[in-house]
Scaffold this active site. Structure first.
Site, short mmCIF file in Angstrom:
data_model
loop_
_atom_site.label_atom_id
_atom_site.label_comp_id
_atom_site.label_asym_id
_atom_site.label_seq_id
_atom_site.Cartn_x
_atom_site.Cartn_y
_atom_site.Cartn_z
N ARG A 24 45.32 37.10 44.74
CA ARG A 24 45.43 38.38 44.01
C ARG A 24 46.87 38.87 43.90
O ARG A 24 47.13 40.07 43.90
CB ARG A 24 44.60 39.48 44.68
CG ARG A 24 43.13 39.22 44.74
CD ARG A 24 42.45 39.78 43.51
NE ARG A 24 41.02 39.55 43.58
CZ ARG A 24 40.13 40.50 43.81
NH1 ARG A 24 40.49 41.74 44.00
NH2 ARG A 24 38.85 40.20 43.83
N ARG A 28 47.15 45.29 41.41
CA ARG A 28 47.35 46.74 41.35
C ARG A 28 48.40 47.28 42.31
O ARG A 28 48.78 48.42 42.21
CB ARG A 28 46.01 47.44 41.61
CG ARG A 28 45.05 47.26 40.46
CD ARG A 28 43.65 47.57 40.86
NE ARG A 28 43.19 46.60 41.84
CZ ARG A 28 42.00 46.63 42.42
NH1 ARG A 28 41.16 47.59 42.14
NH2 ARG A 28 41.67 45.69 43.28
N ARG A 37 48.18 47.68 32.66
CA ARG A 37 46.80 48.08 32.95
C ARG A 37 46.49 49.49 32.45
O ARG A 37 45.36 49.79 32.08
CB ARG A 37 46.56 47.97 34.45
CG ARG A 37 45.21 48.39 34.96
CD ARG A 37 44.12 47.43 34.55
NE ARG A 37 42.88 47.80 35.23
CZ ARG A 37 42.11 48.81 34.87
NH1 ARG A 37 42.40 49.50 33.79
NH2 ARG A 37 41.02 49.10 35.56
N ASP A 73 39.33 36.37 36.31
CA ASP A 73 38.40 36.78 37.36
C ASP A 73 37.30 35.73 37.49
O ASP A 73 36.97 35.06 36.51
CB ASP A 73 37.77 38.14 37.05
CG ASP A 73 37.13 38.73 38.30
OD1 ASP A 73 37.85 39.35 39.10
OD2 ASP A 73 35.92 38.52 38.50
N TYR A 148 26.54 37.05 43.02
CA TYR A 148 26.86 38.12 42.06
C TYR A 148 25.78 38.23 40.98
O TYR A 148 25.37 39.32 40.60
CB TYR A 148 28.21 37.88 41.39
CG TYR A 148 29.35 38.51 42.16
CD1 TYR A 148 29.51 39.89 42.18
CD2 TYR A 148 30.25 37.75 42.86
CE1 TYR A 148 30.53 40.48 42.89
CE2 TYR A 148 31.28 38.32 43.58
CZ TYR A 148 31.42 39.69 43.59
OH TYR A 148 32.43 40.27 44.31
#
Ligand code: CP3
Length: 340
Positions: A24, A28, A37, A73, A148
């Site tokens: 990652r 962010r 973003r 992702d 998921y």
């Protein structure tokens, strides 16, 4: 000059120092990420090759990592299988298509990557022209993707997924086979487009006993690794997987990724020195003082003992709250203290 240190390490060659990248790493915690973003949704960013390529490059340019990982992702191919996907602010991924019986599973498709996921492959092609470090492609592993799909999002106990596994093994098998076919095609398409290594994320595998892993998961993950073409290095990553490491190794992968819940030395003994290892600093340590952080980085390097085949990484993804200065401290410390 192209920096191939990461690739040589994955091939267990003796190297001048330990390569470093972070799961990652494009994200962010960086203001450059928010610059883009704030104008685009996360899915829009993943589906626009120019944006995905730019975001992939940001941490390479800022911190000098030894490898880039494609910005995307693990749920992108799941959407292409026919599952509705949304990323809800503050909640993470939400998958709304019910997958409970054989009719639901039969409706899922195995996507054609060139046809259904061209933006991923185009981003890879763009990046290969711009990067001077290796590009890692990736996919979720069958178990993590299946959980998921069945749970409809993140889960604490995997109640629905494990219930299908235990109570409806034939359903489980047909779902896992379809996902394994999807993952194999998807990774092969990324390799064809130019990915120089691939990582398979089995992030939630740590909720399984070794017996259940061997019976219900390993055959499908093995099918994926056995189906990969070419000779690009393959990384097989899980968390909470200390007791599963040798079984994950048997499923496939040249380098096995592990989290901080096991010492890197113990983990490598379990995996065997004929395989590489990736990890395994606790991501929370990036919130510690630089002194504590560097001491712990040196601890991980000591446990690797200068053996060929260690790729420095966190034990799981970097958190959005991470102070950027500490990422710089980490990269510099790995480079300095691993130098031979
Ligand atoms: O590593 C990288 O820098 C490459 C990009 C990448 C992302 N997700 C970007 C992302 C990779 C390799 C992933 C993998 C991924 N996605 C995993 C496996 C790795 C792991 O951490 O265990 C999983 C389980 C997911 C699913 C996922 N995606 C969740 C649970 C979330 C939300 C939770 C969170 O961290 O907010 C995402 C969203 C996501 N994936 C973001 C990013 C940068 C945040 C999106 C945003 O900007 O809001």
């Amino acid at each position: 000059m192209f920096n191939d240190l990461f690739l040589r390490t994955c091939r267990l060659e003796e190297t001048e120092r330990t390569p470093v990248w972070l799961m990652r790493q494009a994200g962010r915690y960086m203001k450059e990420y928010w610059g883009i973003r704030s104008k685009h949704s996360f899915l829009e960013m993943c589906k626009t090759p120019e944006i995905a390529a730019r975001v992939t490059m940001q941490p390479i340019d800022t911190f000098g990592f030894d490898a880039a990982i494609l910005f995307s992702d693990i749920l992108i191919p799941v959407e292409a299988m026919g599952v509705d996907l949304e990323f809800v602010e503050g909640r993470g991924p939400v998958l709304t298509t019910k997958i409970e019986d054989i009719t639901d599973i039969n409706r899922l498709v195995v996507p054609d990557p060139e046809e259904d996921l061209p933006f991923v492959l185009d981003a890879i092609r763009l990046l290969r022209k711009r990067l001077n470090v290796p590009l890692i492609g990736f996919s979720g592993a069958p178990f993590t993707l299946a959980s998921y799909i069945i749970e409809g999002g993140g889960s604490r106990n995997y109640l629905k997924a494990k219930s299908m596994m235990y109570n409806e093994p034939r359903l489980w098998k047909s779902l896992m086979e379809k996902i394994a076919d999807t993952v194999t095609d998807y990774l092969n398409a990324q390799i064809d487009a130019g990915a120089q290594a691939v990582q398979v994320f089995d992030s939630w595998v740590g909720c399984l006993s070794p017996e259940d892993y061997k019976q219900f998961v390993q055959p499908y993950t093995k099918q994926v690794f056995d189906g990969l073409k070419g000779d690009v290095p393959r990384i097989h990553f899980g968390t909470g997987s200390a007791m599963l490491l040798e079984h994950m190794r048997n499923a496939g992968g040249d380098v096995i990724g592990c989290d901080w819940r096991i010492g890197l030395d113990d983990a490598w003994t379990r995996i065997g020195y004929d395989h590489g290892i990736q990890g395994n600093l606790d991501p929370i340590l990036l919130h510690a003082t630089p002194e504590v952080l560097v001491e712990r980085i040196r601890g991980v390097l000591d446990k690797a003992g200068g053996r060929p085949g260690h790729v420095f990484n966190l034990g799981h993804g970097i958190l959005p709250t991470t102070p950027v200065e500490n990422v710089k401290v980490l990269v510099d410390a790995v480079k300095k203290y691993s130098l031979k």
